[in-house]
Design a protein around this motif. Structure first.
Motif, PDB file in Angstrom:
ATOM      1  N   ALA A  80       0.862   9.998   0.860  1.00 37.39           N
ATOM      2  CA  ALA A  80      -0.288   9.088   0.781  1.00 37.39           C
ATOM      3  C   ALA A  80      -0.788   8.631   2.150  1.00 37.39           C
ATOM      4  CB  ALA A  80       0.062   7.872  -0.082  1.00 37.39           C
ATOM      5  N   GLU A  81       0.077   8.071   2.969  1.00 33.76           N
ATOM      6  CA  GLU A  81      -0.366   7.551   4.271  1.00 33.76           C
ATOM      7  C   GLU A  81      -0.907   8.649   5.183  1.00 33.76           C
ATOM      8  OE1 GLU A  81       1.280   4.904   8.078  1.00 33.76           O
ATOM      9  OE2 GLU A  81       2.553   5.252   6.326  1.00 33.76           O
ATOM     10  N   PRO A  82      -0.193   9.794   5.342  1.00 33.64           N
ATOM     11  CA  PRO A  82      -0.748  10.886   6.159  1.00 33.64           C
ATOM     12  C   PRO A  82      -2.079  11.406   5.628  1.00 33.64           C
ATOM     13  CG  PRO A  82       1.589  11.243   5.765  1.00 33.64           C
ATOM     14  CD  PRO A  82       1.176  10.109   4.884  1.00 33.64           C
ATOM     15  N   LEU A  83      -2.228  11.420   4.304  1.00 35.04           N
ATOM     16  CA  LEU A  83      -3.477  11.888   3.705  1.00 35.04           C
ATOM     17  C   LEU A  83      -4.622  10.934   4.018  1.00 35.04           C
ATOM     18  CD1 LEU A  83      -4.877  13.977   1.925  1.00 35.04           C
ATOM     19  CD2 LEU A  83      -4.169  12.645  -0.077  1.00 35.04           C
ATOM     20  N   ALA A  84      -4.362   9.637   3.967  1.00 32.89           N
ATOM     21  CA  ALA A  84      -5.392   8.652   4.301  1.00 32.89           C
ATOM     22  C   ALA A  84      -5.841   8.808   5.748  1.00 32.89           C
ATOM     23  CB  ALA A  84      -4.863   7.244   4.051  1.00 32.89           C
ATOM     24  N   LYS A  85      -4.891   9.006   6.650  1.00 25.79           N
ATOM     25  CA  LYS A  85      -5.232   9.208   8.060  1.00 25.79           C
ATOM     26  C   LYS A  85      -6.054  10.479   8.246  1.00 25.79           C
ATOM     27  CE  LYS A  85      -1.209   6.768   9.929  1.00 25.79           C
ATOM     28  NZ  LYS A  85       0.048   6.901  10.713  1.00 25.79           N
ATOM     29  N   PHE A  86      -5.664  11.538   7.528  1.00 21.85           N
ATOM     30  CA  PHE A  86      -6.387  12.806   7.600  1.00 21.85           C
ATOM     31  C   PHE A  86      -7.832  12.638   7.153  1.00 21.85           C
ATOM     32  CE2 PHE A  86      -7.821  16.561   5.206  1.00 21.85           C
ATOM     33  CZ  PHE A  86      -7.847  17.501   6.220  1.00 21.85           C
ATOM     34  N   LEU A  87      -8.045  11.873   6.088  1.00 24.00           N
ATOM     35  CA  LEU A  87      -9.400  11.660   5.587  1.00 24.00           C
ATOM     36  C   LEU A  87     -10.279  10.982   6.629  1.00 24.00           C
ATOM     37  CD1 LEU A  87      -8.694  10.519   1.916  1.00 24.00           C
ATOM     38  CD2 LEU A  87      -9.802  12.629   2.651  1.00 24.00           C
ATOM     39  N   GLY A  88      -9.685  10.123   7.430  1.00 29.33           N
ATOM     40  CA  GLY A  88     -10.464   9.441   8.452  1.00 29.33           C
ATOM     41  C   GLY A  88     -10.781  10.315   9.649  1.00 29.33           C
ATOM     42  N   ILE A  89      -9.873  11.213   9.983  1.00 29.22           N
ATOM     43  CA  ILE A  89     -10.035  12.036  11.183  1.00 29.22           C
ATOM     44  C   ILE A  89     -10.809  13.317  10.898  1.00 29.22           C
ATOM     45  CG2 ILE A  89      -8.792  13.361  12.948  1.00 29.22           C
ATOM     46  CD1 ILE A  89      -6.494  11.351  12.632  1.00 29.22           C
ATOM     47  N   SER A  90     -10.517  13.952   9.765  1.00 32.87           N
ATOM     48  CA  SER A  90     -10.979  15.322   9.521  1.00 32.87           C
ATOM     49  C   SER A  90     -12.431  15.423   9.076  1.00 32.87           C
ATOM     50  CB  SER A  90     -10.103  15.966   8.448  1.00 32.87           C
ATOM     51  OG  SER A  90     -10.339  15.348   7.190  1.00 32.87           O
ATOM     52  N   ARG A  91     -12.952  14.398   8.424  1.00 24.77           N
ATOM     53  CA  ARG A  91     -14.299  14.431   7.840  1.00 24.77           C
ATOM     54  C   ARG A  91     -14.440  15.523   6.777  1.00 24.77           C
ATOM     55  NH1 ARG A  91     -17.891  15.431  12.702  1.00 24.77           N
ATOM     56  NH2 ARG A  91     -15.977  16.395  13.518  1.00 24.77           N
ATOM     57  N   VAL A  92     -13.340  15.833   6.075  1.00 24.71           N
ATOM     58  CA  VAL A  92     -13.376  16.833   5.012  1.00 24.71           C
ATOM     59  C   VAL A  92     -14.317  16.370   3.915  1.00 24.71           C
ATOM     60  CG1 VAL A  92     -11.393  15.861   3.761  1.00 24.71           C
ATOM     61  CG2 VAL A  92     -11.935  18.287   3.527  1.00 24.71           C
ATOM     62  N   ARG A  93     -15.036  17.315   3.301  1.00 21.02           N
ATOM     63  CA  ARG A  93     -16.050  16.964   2.310  1.00 21.02           C
ATOM     64  C   ARG A  93     -15.591  17.203   0.871  1.00 21.02           C
ATOM     65  NH1 ARG A  93     -20.869  15.795   3.698  1.00 21.02           N
ATOM     66  NH2 ARG A  93     -21.892  16.758   1.901  1.00 21.02           N
ATOM     67  N   VAL A  94     -14.780  18.220   0.649  1.00 18.16           N
ATOM     68  CA  VAL A  94     -14.285  18.520  -0.697  1.00 18.16           C
ATOM     69  C   VAL A  94     -12.760  18.506  -0.659  1.00 18.16           C
ATOM     70  CG1 VAL A  94     -14.258  20.180  -2.589  1.00 18.16           C
ATOM     71  CG2 VAL A  94     -16.312  19.958  -1.161  1.00 18.16           C
ATOM     72  N   LEU A  95     -12.158  17.603  -1.439  1.00 17.50           N
ATOM     73  CA  LEU A  95     -10.698  17.451  -1.434  1.00 17.50           C
ATOM     74  C   LEU A  95     -10.170  17.555  -2.850  1.00 17.50           C
ATOM     75  CD1 LEU A  95      -8.068  16.716   0.129  1.00 17.50           C
ATOM     76  CD2 LEU A  95      -8.565  14.327  -0.432  1.00 17.50           C
ATOM     77  N   ASN A  96      -9.190  18.450  -3.053  1.00 17.91           N
ATOM     78  CA  ASN A  96      -8.543  18.602  -4.354  1.00 17.91           C
ATOM     79  C   ASN A  96      -7.061  18.282  -4.197  1.00 17.91           C
ATOM     80  OD1 ASN A  96      -7.535  19.273  -6.854  1.00 17.91           O
ATOM     81  ND2 ASN A  96      -8.532  21.270  -6.967  1.00 17.91           N
TER      82      ASN A  96
END
Length: 207
Positions: A80-96
């Motif tokens: 959960a925590e690494p994923l939240a950080k990734f969402l902030g840094i990566s700017r990924v648009r589609v996440l499954n």
């Protein structure tokens, strides 16, 4: 393959060691600015440890990912925590991240750690049995992802009170949401409640 745009190795049980075998390719790509924008690793027997390592590498990419799918891997709440950080840094648009065993605690941590702005336009969190915390997480991303058009939250054991949270967030978001999938959440999906949600989505898009 210096011009590879899409990597889909789903349904291959490569495990964490398989991810580590790909690490040199990702690192080399970071140096060469290769145009890899879509990565799908569904049902690959990955653990949270392997996915956390992957997220750390992908977070250093100079060009943002369009798609990341790590669905159908037993990851649990540790991601959960690494994923939240990734969402902030990566700017990924589609996440499954459907059917990854997140549970209520992971959704709570994701909600608490989410960055202020997200580039998401499509997210799949289905099959994670997050209960009410699923609704709280959806409410947060609705307010922080203005481009979000689709959410799949099917089969998350969401209780009836989830509807109060979702409708309030939809009315407040004033975003572009077009589809909210709540199938399989039997406690909160009676016809009356669904009508209320549809009205909230319509009002949010009209404002």
């Amino acid at each position: 393959m210096p011009d590879l745009h899409s990597l889909d190795i789903s349904d291959n049980p490569i495990g964490d060691e398989g991810i580590r075998s790909l690490t040199p390719y990702f690192v080399q790509g970071l140096q060469m600015k290769f145009p890899l924008i879509d990565i799908k690793m569904e049902s690959c027997s990955l653990s949270s440890k392997g996915v956390i390592e992957l997220l750390e590498i992908l977070s250093t990419m100079q060009e943002p990912l369009n798609t990341l799918s790590i669905a159908d891997n037993d990851l649990g709440s540790h991601v959960a925590e690494p994923l939240a950080k990734f969402l902030g840094i990566s700017r990924v648009r589609v996440l499954n991240i459907g059917d990854t065993g997140l549970g209520p605690s992971a959704f709570l941590e994701l909600e608490e750690e989410l960055p202020e702005m997200l580039a998401l336009c499509d997210i799949d969190i289905s099959g994670n049995r997050g209960g009410l915390e699923t609704a709280n997480f959806i409410a947060k991303i609705l307010l922080r992802a203005p481009e979000l058009v689709r959410i799949n939250a099917a089969s998350n054991f969401m209780p009836p009170e989830s509807l109060v949270v979702l409708c309030a967030a939809l009315k407040q978001s004033r975003g572009r949401l077009e589809q909210l999938d709540l199938t399989g959440n039997f406690s909160c999906c009676c016809a009356t409640n669904l009508s209320e949600i549809m009205e909230s989505i319509l009002m949010a898009n009209l404002l």
